[in-house]
Design a protein around this motif. Structure first.
Motif, PDB file in Angstrom:
ATOM      1  N   TYR A  32       0.818  -1.209   0.000  1.00  0.00           N
ATOM      2  CA  TYR A  32       0.000   0.000   0.000  1.00  0.00           C
ATOM      3  C   TYR A  32       0.851   1.258   0.000  1.00  0.00           C
ATOM      4  CZ  TYR A  32      -4.353  -2.475   0.953  1.00  0.00           C
ATOM      5  OH  TYR A  32      -5.461  -3.275   0.865  1.00  0.00           O
ATOM      6  N   ALA A  33       0.396   2.251  -0.733  1.00  0.00           N
ATOM      7  CA  ALA A  33       0.909   3.598  -0.551  1.00  0.00           C
ATOM      8  C   ALA A  33       0.264   4.170   0.708  1.00  0.00           C
ATOM      9  CB  ALA A  33       0.550   4.467  -1.752  1.00  0.00           C
ATOM     10  N   MET A  34       0.980   5.053   1.373  1.00  0.00           N
ATOM     11  CA  MET A  34       0.496   5.601   2.633  1.00  0.00           C
ATOM     12  C   MET A  34       0.506   7.120   2.575  1.00  0.00           C
ATOM     13  SD  MET A  34      -0.134   2.880   4.379  1.00  0.00           S
ATOM     14  CE  MET A  34      -0.442   3.639   5.979  1.00  0.00           C
ATOM     15  N   GLY A  35      -0.323   7.717   3.390  1.00  0.00           N
ATOM     16  CA  GLY A  35      -0.354   9.171   3.392  1.00  0.00           C
ATOM     17  C   GLY A  35      -0.840   9.738   4.707  1.00  0.00           C
ATOM     18  N   TRP A  36      -0.659  11.021   4.831  1.00  0.00           N
ATOM     19  CA  TRP A  36      -1.155  11.764   5.986  1.00  0.00           C
ATOM     20  C   TRP A  36      -2.007  12.930   5.482  1.00  0.00           C
ATOM     21  CZ3 TRP A  36      -0.492  10.347  11.011  1.00  0.00           C
ATOM     22  CH2 TRP A  36       0.513   9.415  11.288  1.00  0.00           C
ATOM     23  N   PHE A  37      -3.141  13.112   6.143  1.00  0.00           N
ATOM     24  CA  PHE A  37      -4.013  14.251   5.923  1.00  0.00           C
ATOM     25  C   PHE A  37      -4.233  14.929   7.264  1.00  0.00           C
ATOM     26  CE2 PHE A  37      -6.107  14.092   1.638  1.00  0.00           C
ATOM     27  CZ  PHE A  37      -5.338  13.060   1.124  1.00  0.00           C
ATOM     28  N   ARG A  38      -4.738  16.135   7.224  1.00  0.00           N
ATOM     29  CA  ARG A  38      -5.054  16.821   8.481  1.00  0.00           C
ATOM     30  C   ARG A  38      -6.330  17.631   8.324  1.00  0.00           C
ATOM     31  NH1 ARG A  38      -0.020  21.180   8.769  1.00  0.00           N
ATOM     32  NH2 ARG A  38      -0.699  22.575   7.062  1.00  0.00           N
ATOM     33  N   GLN A  39      -6.988  17.813   9.446  1.00  0.00           N
ATOM     34  CA  GLN A  39      -8.229  18.571   9.463  1.00  0.00           C
ATOM     35  C   GLN A  39      -8.242  19.509  10.654  1.00  0.00           C
ATOM     36  OE1 GLN A  39     -11.820  16.205   9.410  1.00  0.00           O
ATOM     37  NE2 GLN A  39     -12.999  17.887   8.560  1.00  0.00           N
ATOM     38  N   ALA A  40      -8.261  20.786  10.360  1.00  0.00           N
ATOM     39  CA  ALA A  40      -8.345  21.802  11.403  1.00  0.00           C
ATOM     40  C   ALA A  40      -9.815  22.040  11.738  1.00  0.00           C
ATOM     41  CB  ALA A  40      -7.695  23.098  10.919  1.00  0.00           C
ATOM     42  N   PRO A  41     -10.094  22.561  12.924  1.00  0.00           N
ATOM     43  CA  PRO A  41     -11.487  22.796  13.331  1.00  0.00           C
ATOM     44  C   PRO A  41     -12.238  23.666  12.325  1.00  0.00           C
ATOM     45  CG  PRO A  41     -10.026  23.061  15.197  1.00  0.00           C
ATOM     46  CD  PRO A  41      -9.140  22.903  13.992  1.00  0.00           C
ATOM     47  N   GLY A  42     -13.387  23.199  11.901  1.00  0.00           N
ATOM     48  CA  GLY A  42     -14.221  23.966  10.985  1.00  0.00           C
ATOM     49  C   GLY A  42     -13.752  23.971   9.552  1.00  0.00           C
ATOM     50  N   LYS A  43     -12.733  23.183   9.249  1.00  0.00           N
ATOM     51  CA  LYS A  43     -12.190  23.165   7.882  1.00  0.00           C
ATOM     52  C   LYS A  43     -12.224  21.754   7.315  1.00  0.00           C
ATOM     53  CE  LYS A  43      -9.217  27.193   8.496  1.00  0.00           C
ATOM     54  NZ  LYS A  43      -7.861  27.750   8.302  1.00  0.00           N
ATOM     55  N   GLU A  44     -12.067  21.661   6.012  1.00  0.00           N
ATOM     56  CA  GLU A  44     -12.074  20.355   5.377  1.00  0.00           C
ATOM     57  C   GLU A  44     -10.729  19.652   5.567  1.00  0.00           C
ATOM     58  OE1 GLU A  44     -12.859  21.188   1.283  1.00  0.00           O
ATOM     59  OE2 GLU A  44     -10.795  21.751   0.840  1.00  0.00           O
ATOM     60  N   ARG A  45     -10.761  18.337   5.417  1.00  0.00           N
ATOM     61  CA  ARG A  45      -9.549  17.554   5.521  1.00  0.00           C
ATOM     62  C   ARG A  45      -8.652  17.836   4.318  1.00  0.00           C
ATOM     63  NH1 ARG A  45     -10.264  11.297   7.040  1.00  0.00           N
ATOM     64  NH2 ARG A  45     -11.609  12.369   8.545  1.00  0.00           N
ATOM     65  N   LYS A  46      -7.356  18.011   4.582  1.00  0.00           N
ATOM     66  CA  LYS A  46      -6.422  18.367   3.512  1.00  0.00           C
ATOM     67  C   LYS A  46      -5.214  17.448   3.493  1.00  0.00           C
ATOM     68  CE  LYS A  46      -7.580  23.273   3.091  1.00  0.00           C
ATOM     69  NZ  LYS A  46      -7.052  24.656   3.065  1.00  0.00           N
ATOM     70  N   PHE A  47      -4.695  17.252   2.321  1.00  0.00           N
ATOM     71  CA  PHE A  47      -3.507  16.421   2.111  1.00  0.00           C
ATOM     72  C   PHE A  47      -2.278  17.047   2.759  1.00  0.00           C
ATOM     73  CE2 PHE A  47      -0.426  13.806   0.189  1.00  0.00           C
ATOM     74  CZ  PHE A  47       0.542  14.609  -0.389  1.00  0.00           C
ATOM     75  N   VAL A  48      -1.427  16.194   3.355  1.00  0.00           N
ATOM     76  CA  VAL A  48      -0.167  16.645   3.941  1.00  0.00           C
ATOM     77  C   VAL A  48       1.028  16.002   3.231  1.00  0.00           C
ATOM     78  CG1 VAL A  48       1.252  16.685   6.027  1.00  0.00           C
ATOM     79  CG2 VAL A  48      -1.236  17.029   6.197  1.00  0.00           C
ATOM     80  N   ALA A  49       1.032  14.669   3.187  1.00  0.00           N
ATOM     81  CA  ALA A  49       2.168  13.966   2.596  1.00  0.00           C
ATOM     82  C   ALA A  49       1.752  12.563   2.188  1.00  0.00           C
ATOM     83  CB  ALA A  49       3.331  13.905   3.575  1.00  0.00           C
ATOM     84  N   ALA A  50       2.469  11.998   1.206  1.00  0.00           N
ATOM     85  CA  ALA A  50       2.217  10.627   0.773  1.00  0.00           C
ATOM     86  C   ALA A  50       3.538   9.962   0.392  1.00  0.00           C
ATOM     87  CB  ALA A  50       1.254  10.604  -0.410  1.00  0.00           C
ATOM     88  N   ILE A  51       3.537   8.635   0.472  1.00  0.00           N
ATOM     89  CA  ILE A  51       4.746   7.873   0.161  1.00  0.00           C
ATOM     90  C   ILE A  51       4.347   6.585  -0.543  1.00  0.00           C
ATOM     91  CG2 ILE A  51       4.766   6.742   2.426  1.00  0.00           C
ATOM     92  CD1 ILE A  51       7.860   6.959   2.316  1.00  0.00           C
ATOM     93  N   GLY A  52       5.123   6.182  -1.539  1.00  0.00           N
ATOM     94  CA  GLY A  52       4.846   4.963  -2.258  1.00  0.00           C
ATOM     95  C   GLY A  52       5.167   3.727  -1.445  1.00  0.00           C
TER      96      GLY A  52
END
Length: 123
Positions: A32-52
Motif C-alpha cells: 500500500y501507498a500511505m499518506g497523511w491528511f489533516r483537518q483543522a477545526p471547521g475546515k475540510e480535511r487536507k492532504f499533507v504527505a504521501a509515500i509509495g
C-alpha cells in the motif's frame, strides 16, 4: 483489509517538533501507498504527505515542504511523519490513510483511514 492506528500527537510550542506514527495491521501493508491528511477545526480535511509502497516516491503539500518528512518501515508496518519547525497553523487532527498508489493517495486519500491524532501548536 488494513487497520490504521495513529499516535504521537500532542501539544508543542511553535518551532518545536513532533513525530507521528501510524501502525498498520494486515499482511499486505508493504503493497500500500500511505499518506497523511489533516483537518483543522471547521475546515475540510487536507492532504499533507504521501509515500509509495517502496518509499520511492513522496509527495508533500506546499505548506509543509521543507518542514515535514514522511517515511515508512515495512518490516514494522509503520509510517511516520516527522514534523519540524511547527507553526500554530499546523494545529489539526492528523489522519493516516492507505491506498493503491501514492498519486491517488495524494489526490483524494486512500481506501482506509485511521481515527486521527491531535496536534496542537501553541504560539
Amino acid at each position: 483489509q488494513v487497520q490504521l492506528v495513529e499516535s504521537g500527537g500532542g501539544l508543542v510550542q511553535a518551532g518545536g517538533s513532533l513525530r507521528l506514527s501510524c501502525a498498520a495491521s494486515g499482511r499486505t501493508f508493504s503493497t500500500y501507498a500511505m499518506g497523511w491528511f489533516r483537518q483543522a477545526p471547521g475546515k475540510e480535511r487536507k492532504f499533507v504527505a504521501a509515500i509509495g509502497w517502496d518509499s520511492g516516491t513522496t509527495y508533500y503539500a506546499d505548506s509543509v515542504k521543507g518542514r515535514f518528512a514522511i517515511s515508512r518501515d515495512n518490516t514494522k508496518k509503520t509510517v511516520y511523519l516527522q514534523m519540524n519547525s511547527l507553526k500554530p497553523e499546523d494545529t489539526a487532527v492528523y489522519y493516516c490513510t492507505a491506498g493503491l498508489s501514492s498519486t491517488l493517495v495524494a489526490a483524494r486519500g486512500g481506501d482506509y483511514w485511521g481515527q486521527g491524532t491531535q496536534v496542537t501548536v501553541s504560539s
